[in-house]
Design a protein around this motif. Structure first.
Motif, PDB file in Angstrom:
ATOM      1  N   CYS A 426       0.801  -1.233   0.000  1.00 23.68           N
ATOM      2  CA  CYS A 426       0.000   0.000   0.000  1.00 23.68           C
ATOM      3  C   CYS A 426       0.828   1.274   0.000  1.00 23.68           C
ATOM      4  O   CYS A 426       0.269   2.365  -0.090  1.00 23.68           O
ATOM      5  N   GLY A 427       2.155   1.168   0.110  1.00 29.07           N
ATOM      6  CA  GLY A 427       2.991   2.352   0.003  1.00 29.07           C
ATOM      7  C   GLY A 427       2.944   3.228   1.234  1.00 29.07           C
ATOM      8  O   GLY A 427       2.592   2.791   2.336  1.00 29.07           O
ATOM      9  N   HIS A 429       2.472   7.541   2.831  1.00 30.40           N
ATOM     10  CA  HIS A 429       1.463   8.600   2.955  1.00 30.40           C
ATOM     11  C   HIS A 429       1.687   9.704   1.935  1.00 30.40           C
ATOM     12  O   HIS A 429       0.733  10.196   1.333  1.00 30.40           O
ATOM     13  N   ASN A 432       2.325   8.866  -2.714  1.00 33.79           N
ATOM     14  CA  ASN A 432       1.909   7.471  -2.662  1.00 33.79           C
ATOM     15  C   ASN A 432       1.905   6.803  -4.027  1.00 33.79           C
ATOM     16  O   ASN A 432       1.465   7.382  -5.027  1.00 33.79           O
ATOM     17  N   ASP A 450      -0.224  12.656  -2.396  1.00 33.61           N
ATOM     18  CA  ASP A 450      -0.238  12.672  -0.937  1.00 33.61           C
ATOM     19  C   ASP A 450      -1.638  12.319  -0.448  1.00 33.61           C
ATOM     20  O   ASP A 450      -2.621  12.965  -0.842  1.00 33.61           O
ATOM     21  N   LEU A 451      -1.734  11.312   0.409  1.00 31.60           N
ATOM     22  CA  LEU A 451      -3.044  10.854   0.885  1.00 31.60           C
ATOM     23  C   LEU A 451      -3.527  11.756   2.020  1.00 31.60           C
ATOM     24  O   LEU A 451      -3.624  11.360   3.181  1.00 31.60           O
ATOM     25  N   PHE A 460      -6.679   6.228  -4.791  1.00 28.74           N
ATOM     26  CA  PHE A 460      -5.875   5.091  -4.319  1.00 28.74           C
ATOM     27  C   PHE A 460      -6.681   3.793  -4.423  1.00 28.74           C
ATOM     28  O   PHE A 460      -6.224   2.800  -4.994  1.00 28.74           O
ATOM     29  N   TYR A 480       2.313  -2.992   4.466  1.00 32.24           N
ATOM     30  CA  TYR A 480       1.978  -1.602   4.741  1.00 32.24           C
ATOM     31  C   TYR A 480       3.033  -0.995   5.648  1.00 32.24           C
ATOM     32  O   TYR A 480       3.829  -1.689   6.289  1.00 32.24           O
ATOM     33  N   TYR A 486      -1.015   6.711   8.935  1.00 33.77           N
ATOM     34  CA  TYR A 486      -1.061   6.777   7.477  1.00 33.77           C
ATOM     35  C   TYR A 486      -2.401   6.217   6.984  1.00 33.77           C
ATOM     36  O   TYR A 486      -2.835   5.133   7.407  1.00 33.77           O
ATOM     37  N   ALA A 488      -2.941   5.004   4.085  1.00 30.95           N
ATOM     38  CA  ALA A 488      -2.650   3.765   3.356  1.00 30.95           C
ATOM     39  C   ALA A 488      -2.542   2.590   4.324  1.00 30.95           C
ATOM     40  O   ALA A 488      -2.970   1.466   4.019  1.00 30.95           O
ATOM     41  N   ASP A 765       9.363   8.452  -1.262  1.00 30.05           N
ATOM     42  CA  ASP A 765       8.335   7.499  -0.853  1.00 30.05           C
ATOM     43  C   ASP A 765       7.568   6.896  -2.025  1.00 30.05           C
ATOM     44  O   ASP A 765       6.815   5.932  -1.837  1.00 30.05           O
TER      45      ASP A 765
END
Length: 782
Positions: A426-427, A429, A432, A450-451, A460, A480, A486, A488, A765
């Protein structure tokens, strides 16, 4: 009598072999070697059955791999013998869907030379047609709905082919044979211009559709030349465009887009214009003109004719060349509209408000971009999957990805070993990307962003669902980041997947490099970034690890700094700098004769000092990114970051590379067997002495960069002496800093180390998901 040399083989080809002219290529090879049989697409790739003399069959299979079309990427070729059938001809058979999907989808690709000639030839029927493409170029990933990759499974299914296009599409000797997005002005998508009713008005409610006879490209070019902001629907979404040399309109774009300072990308008409703007070396030129056509960060020329607000304080510019027929035609019209006295370059930035995903659906774009754009250049070819432009720069002798998206995604990254089961990663934050993986293939997603908000989180989830469908991957494990905050991570924990695996942030950074290089480890890993969740309760970000994909040991790190106010200290680096001075000189540090202390808000600092004393929202960090922030603030670069890492980025921009190093000593572990530390506070103390002595900021920045590089070199030597390791993997967002990367890599190589630098995924990231897959795969395979 049958020829005893006659054989029949079935050949399975896996990889990117659909939508890239592979079947007509096979057809041509079969004709060349006088072979009979067929070729067809299926859900696993391409299947070929060929019949003929054995020597010809062998030549065919060799040429299949050696001479494949430019966009093809062959991952595997298998051959099995069959009984003779006695066929006399070779044909291209209809595609065949299968229950198990193993085909790969090609990335979107820049306009090829043949199509470019057609759109600029007045005698050609595709003259000035903005949606011209063939099997060697054009949209792929952004328009595909499902596999097999046939027209009916793309957003082009609503555009029936005219007779002339149909004839090309069905002719295996034509370069448009089964080019799924192919079209012409008679049967394909069309441009649409929505401009201002009154050219003097900026009232967005005054928009109205231009007369039907108006040329949308001419209208858009004139609007740009006259200082308007135009929303342009491209390949993977909408862009916002304006004249690159007009400070008034660039400032207006920044204000409306709410993007205060982060540099804006430019599109130059051609290489000659790019040369007006930047110093373009051979490696940068190769990237600029590649089929990917990314944004390339290059040194700006001192007299580059661009508005100051394009890239405030930066010595680099991000430039790309046209990559669709629409862009080629628009830039030609724009050059004609502005004439030779102005530069033929426009700002071309993502169509969104800051922190939102790029707009790609027409209704959504009309709503979200109406407050920003003065006019719209749109079209009626639907985009199925949004995809931002990729960003690269040249560093340490190769490509350094900053953002891996259009032109790269969704081409897989191949692992050295098979994964034990399908995995979703899921990568992180920020920046992403997610990854779905099976076998040896990792499908790293396009840039999600960016989440920070619901639209990006929705993007996402939509992206994961699309990848699962395209590649027929049902994950049996999810990996994760350990940070519980986060989004994600929260999404991963909520998924109905039994096996869940948390992966430490910096371990994932190093594992991504190991996965790229197929290196089993252990290696010395230098993971340097802004922040990552530390299992010890601190914020990590300047780590010396001994790592394999399965495990890591933290053997060293930067001396801890304080983050007064937590995340606020990232946005206000003066807080980190002031806390560092307090660590060095005590509570009366503000009496130091420094420009920094003279500007310090003492009342605000006293509040922070009490927070630190009571250990309230003042986490400790080993982050190298925050050390650079503090150094930049103390050197007078600024006190507030308008985007993450701004001061550190500007610090690199001004640095004089021909400087000695500040001391940054390696301190022995506080407890036996614990990690050693690299004393960044000592570096800051030397920096403060230089500021008090009146040393120029450029020299200070150069000395700080060399001090960090020398300290990291000393750390690697220490680990080599203790562990016998001589391979170093570098990763983390700080290594987007080319001065630091090249200085450290050069010093390591000169000292006998082998240095692994990420080339296929970003060091930031955006590459975490690959590392998460590698860690999960290694641990699950034990």
């Amino acid at each position: 009598m049958a020829n005893p040399q006659q054989r029949r083989w079935r050949v399975h080809v896996r990889g990117i072999v659909q939508g890239v002219g592979f079947r007509p290529f096979v057809f041509g090879l079969a004709e060349r070697w006088r072979l009979a049989g067929f070729v067809r697409n299926d859900s696993a790739g391409v299947t070929i059955e060929i019949e003929g003399e054995e020597g010809a069959l062998r030549e065919f299979v060799t040429a299949l791999q050696r001479d494949a079309p430019p966009l093809a990427r062959i991952e595997q070729v298998s051959v099995e013998p069959l009984a003779l059938v006695g066929e006399r001809a070779f044909v291209i058979a209809a595609s065949q869907a299968q229950a198990l999907r193993r085909t790969l989808i090609a990335p979107d690709t820049a306009t090829c030379a043949d199509c470019l000639r057609e759109i600029t030839d007045p005698a050609d029927r595709r003259y000035r047609y903005a949606f011209t493409n063939c099997t060697n170029c054009g949209p792929r990933f952004t328009i595909v709905l499902d596999v097999p990759y046939d027209r009916a499974n793309t957003t082009m299914r609503s555009f029936p082919l005219c007779a002339r296009c149909r004839a090309e599409y069905e002719d295996p000797r034509d370069r448009r044979f089964h080019a799924q997005p192919t079209a012409c002005p008679a049967c394909g998508p069309q441009l649409r211009w929505v401009g201002l009713a009154d050219q003097q008005s900026i009232d967005r409610s005054a928009k109205e559709e231009a007369p039907a006879h108006a040329d949308p490209l001419v209208a858009a070019a004139l609007a740009l030349a006259q200082g308007q902001i135009v929303a342009i629907k491209g390949l993977g979404g909408y862009h916002l465009a304006c004249a690159a040399d007009d400070e008034t309109v660039v400032s207006r774009l920044r204000q409306r887009k709410q993007r205060e300072a982060r540099p804006l990308a430019l599109m130059a008409r051609d290489e000659a214009v790019a040369e007006q703007l930047c110093v373009v070396d051979q490696a940068a030129r190769a990237l600029l003109t590649s089929q990917v056509r990314p944004i390339v960060l290059m040194p700006r020329r001192p007299a580059a004719p661009v508005a100051p607000s394009v890239a405030p304080g930066m010595q680099t510019l991000g430039v790309m060349l046209p990559y669709t027929p629409l862009h080629h035609l628009l830039m030609a019209e724009y050059a004609a509209a502005v004439g030779p006295a102005r530069v033929a370059a426009i700002v071309l930035t993502s169509g969104n408000l800051s922190d939102e995903p790029i707009a790609y659906e027409d209704d959504d774009a009309a709503q979200r971009l109406a407050p920003i754009a003065d006019a719209f250049l749109a079209h009626n070819r639907p985009i199925h999957m949004r995809c931002d432009d990729s960003v690269v720069r040249v560093a340490a002798g190769g490509q350094l990805l900053i953002r891996r998206s259009r032109g790269y995604a969704p081409a897989p990254i191949t692992l050295a070993r098979e994964l034990p089961c399908p995995i979703l990663a899921c990568g992180g934050h920020l920046k992403n990307t997610f990854a779905l993986a099976r076998g040896r293939e990792v499908f790293l997603s396009h840039h999600i962003g960016d989440l920070e908000n619901l639209p990006t989180l929705r993007s996402f989830h939509e992206g994961i669902a699309h990848f699962q469908r395209l590649f027929d991957i049902t994950p049996e494990a999810v990996a994760y980041d350990l940070h519980p905050g986060y989004l994600a991570t929260q999404a991963a924990l909520a998924m109905p997947i039994e096996r869940k695996m948390g992966v430490q942030h910096h371990h994932a950074h190093i594992a991504a490099v190991l996965a790229e290089y197929g290196h089993a480890g252990p290696v010395i890993g230098i993971a340097a970034d802004g922040s990552g969740y530390g299992p010890d309760g601190t914020v990590w970000g300047g780590e010396v690890l001994v790592a394999t994909c399965a495990e890591y040991e933290r053997v060293g790190h930067l001396r801890l700094l304080v983050l007064p106010g937590g995340e606020q200290a990232v946005r206000q680096p003066w807080r980190v700098a002031a806390a560092a001075l307090a660590q060095l000189y005590g509570p009366d540090f503000w009496r130091l004769e420094l420009p920094f202390t003279q500007r310090l808000d003492q009342a605000a600092w006293q509040v922070l000092a009490r927070m630190i004393e009571r250990n309230l929202n003042s986490p400790r960090t080993s982050s190298l990114g925050r050390l650079f922030d503090a150094a930049a603030a103390l050197a007078g670069i600024g006190q507030i970051a308008r985007y993450e890492g701004e001061l550190a980025i500007l610090f690199e921009q001004i640095a004089d590379p021909h400087q000695p190093a500040y001391p940054m000593p390696l301190r022995e572990p506080e407890v036996s067997g614990g990690p050693f530390t690299l004393d960044g506070l000592a570096l800051l103390a030397a920096l403060v002495d230089d500021v008090r002595a009146g040393v120029e900021p450029a020299a200070i920045a150069g000395r700080a960069h060399h001090g960090v590089a020398q300290a990291l070199l000393a750390a690697c030597r220490r680990v080599r002496d203790e562990r016998g390791l001589a391979t170093v993997a570098l990763s983390g967002g700080v290594f987007q800093n080319v001065l630091l990367l090249e200085t450290l890599a050069g010093a390591l190589q000169a000292d006998g180390f082998t240095v692994l630098i990420p080339r296929l995924v970003p060091p930031n990231d955006g590459g975490l998901a690959l590392g998460q897959v590698a860690v999960a795969g290694a641990r699950l395979g034990v």
